[in-house]
Design an enzyme around this catalytic site. Structure first.
Site, PDB file in Angstrom:
ATOM      1  N   SER A  74       0.829  -1.210   0.000  1.00 49.58           N
ATOM      2  CA  SER A  74       0.000   0.000   0.000  1.00 49.58           C
ATOM      3  C   SER A  74       0.860   1.256   0.000  1.00 49.58           C
ATOM      4  O   SER A  74       1.995   1.259   0.477  1.00 49.58           O
ATOM      5  CB  SER A  74      -0.916   0.024   1.219  1.00 49.58           C
ATOM      6  OG  SER A  74      -1.682  -1.147   1.290  1.00 49.58           O
TER       7      SER A  74
HETATM    8  N1  SAH Z   1      -1.272  -4.014   3.446  1.00 53.81           N
HETATM    9  C1  SAH Z   1      -0.650  -4.739   2.389  1.00 53.81           C
HETATM   10  C2  SAH Z   1      -1.491  -4.585   1.149  1.00 53.81           C
HETATM   11  C3  SAH Z   1      -1.457  -5.758   0.286  1.00 53.81           C
HETATM   12  S1  SAH Z   1      -2.557  -5.677  -1.095  1.00 53.81           S
HETATM   13  C4  SAH Z   1       0.743  -4.188   2.145  1.00 53.81           C
HETATM   14  O1  SAH Z   1       0.948  -3.001   2.418  1.00 53.81           O
HETATM   15  O2  SAH Z   1       1.618  -4.897   1.677  1.00 53.81           O
HETATM   16  C5  SAH Z   1      -3.980  -6.535  -0.488  1.00 53.81           C
HETATM   17  C6  SAH Z   1      -3.747  -7.905   0.085  1.00 53.81           C
HETATM   18  O3  SAH Z   1      -5.024  -8.462   0.380  1.00 53.81           O
HETATM   19  C7  SAH Z   1      -3.083  -8.884  -0.884  1.00 53.81           C
HETATM   20  O4  SAH Z   1      -1.977  -9.454  -0.261  1.00 53.81           O
HETATM   21  C8  SAH Z   1      -4.164  -9.920  -1.155  1.00 53.81           C
HETATM   22  O5  SAH Z   1      -3.676 -11.211  -1.364  1.00 53.81           O
HETATM   23  C9  SAH Z   1      -4.985  -9.839   0.111  1.00 53.81           C
HETATM   24  N2  SAH Z   1      -6.344 -10.347  -0.022  1.00 53.81           N
HETATM   25  C10 SAH Z   1      -7.204 -10.191  -1.055  1.00 53.81           C
HETATM   26  N3  SAH Z   1      -8.367 -10.824  -0.811  1.00 53.81           N
HETATM   27  C11 SAH Z   1      -8.229 -11.414   0.420  1.00 53.81           C
HETATM   28  C12 SAH Z   1      -9.081 -12.218   1.215  1.00 53.81           C
HETATM   29  N4  SAH Z   1     -10.307 -12.553   0.846  1.00 53.81           N
HETATM   30  N5  SAH Z   1      -8.611 -12.635   2.411  1.00 53.81           N
HETATM   31  C13 SAH Z   1      -7.371 -12.309   2.827  1.00 53.81           C
HETATM   32  N6  SAH Z   1      -6.514 -11.547   2.112  1.00 53.81           N
HETATM   33  C14 SAH Z   1      -6.941 -11.107   0.922  1.00 53.81           C
END
Ligand code: SAH
Length: 225
Positions: A74
């Site tokens: 993010s």
């Molecule tokens: N806060 C993280 C953002 C990652 S992007 C960072 O800063 O690195 C969003 C994340 O949500 C991804 O890793 C994706 O795999 C996860 N995600 C998407 N759908 C999901 C679900 N149903 N349950 C758990 N994680 C999920």
């Protein structure tokens, strides 16, 4: 010795230098982030360790970056803003995070609240995130490989829940897992039309605040090996 060299190496790279990091903090402040603790934690957390080495030189830009598996780390402003919203009414004990990804938001949260419970559907991302948190000695986090639409009911309720992927609607399970007075920060919508929302469990029912347009990857269904 290896560690020392590593340290010197990172200091040597202009783009991950302390000055570059300070510039990011200044920018977040100018864009309206006012929680001093949040700014301090972002200042001291090495974001370049959460991205691929090839992207490390861009780690202190205020932008999302790819982390593999079609996912992104993010944008620092969004991490700061969501953390600030969670903490707006005072310190929090138990916080659940949906979407561990790189573990960067997890690392920030773990330094701001007592305990973090982080759910991710992609196993390899979660494993890498775990390693990074151990390396940084951030130990008040537990991880669950599973589907964020379901939350983590066994350990509920939570004083705060943060979702770092956009949901087509607010998952009922997450509302159910909020403690009284608990706060849920979640992007809701799809495609280009996404709004950041703050939902609070009141004595009766829930209050909702819409905080403006955002851009996240989608909250998908089911765990993935
Ligand atoms: N806060 C993280 C953002 C990652 S992007 C960072 O800063 O690195 C969003 C994340 O949500 C991804 O890793 C994706 O795999 C996860 N995600 C998407 N759908 C999901 C679900 N149903 N349950 C758990 N994680 C999920």
């Amino acid at each position: 010795m290896a560690r020392e060299q590593d340290h010197m190496l990172h200091r040597g790279i202009g783009m991950t230098s302390q000055r570059t990091r300070e510039r990011l903090i200044q920018r977040l402040y100018e864009e309206g982030i006012s929680n001093a603790k949040v700014l301090e934690v972002i200042r001291r957390t090495p974001r370049h360790l959460f991205v691929d080495e090839a992207l490390a030189h861009r780690a202190y830009e205020d932008t999302a970056l790819p982390i593999g598996n079609n996912q992104t780390i993010s944008q620092p402003y969004m991490v700061a803003r969501m953390s600030e919203l969670l903490l707006e009414a005072g310190p929090l004990d138990k916080v659940m995070e949906i979407g561990t990804g790189s573990g960067y938001q997890t690392a920030i949260l773990s330094q701001l609240v007592e305990r973090v419970f982080s759910v991710e559907r992609i196993k390899v991302l979660q494993d890498r995130a775990k390693e990074r948190l151990v390396e940084l000695n951030l130990r008040n986090v537990v991880f669950r490989w599973g589907d964020g639409w379901e939350g983590w009911p066994a350990l509920a309720p939570y004083n705060g829940i943060i979702v770092t992927a956009v949901a087509t609607e607010v998952p009922q399970a997450l509302l159910d897992q909020l403690a009284p007075g608990g706060r849920l920060v979640i992007p809701v919508g799809s495609g280009e039309v996404q709004q950041l929302m703050l939902i609070i469990r009141e004595e009766q029912g829930f209050s909702r605040r819409v905080l403006g347009s955002v851009r996240f990857v989608p909250l998908l269904n089911g765990p993935l090996a």
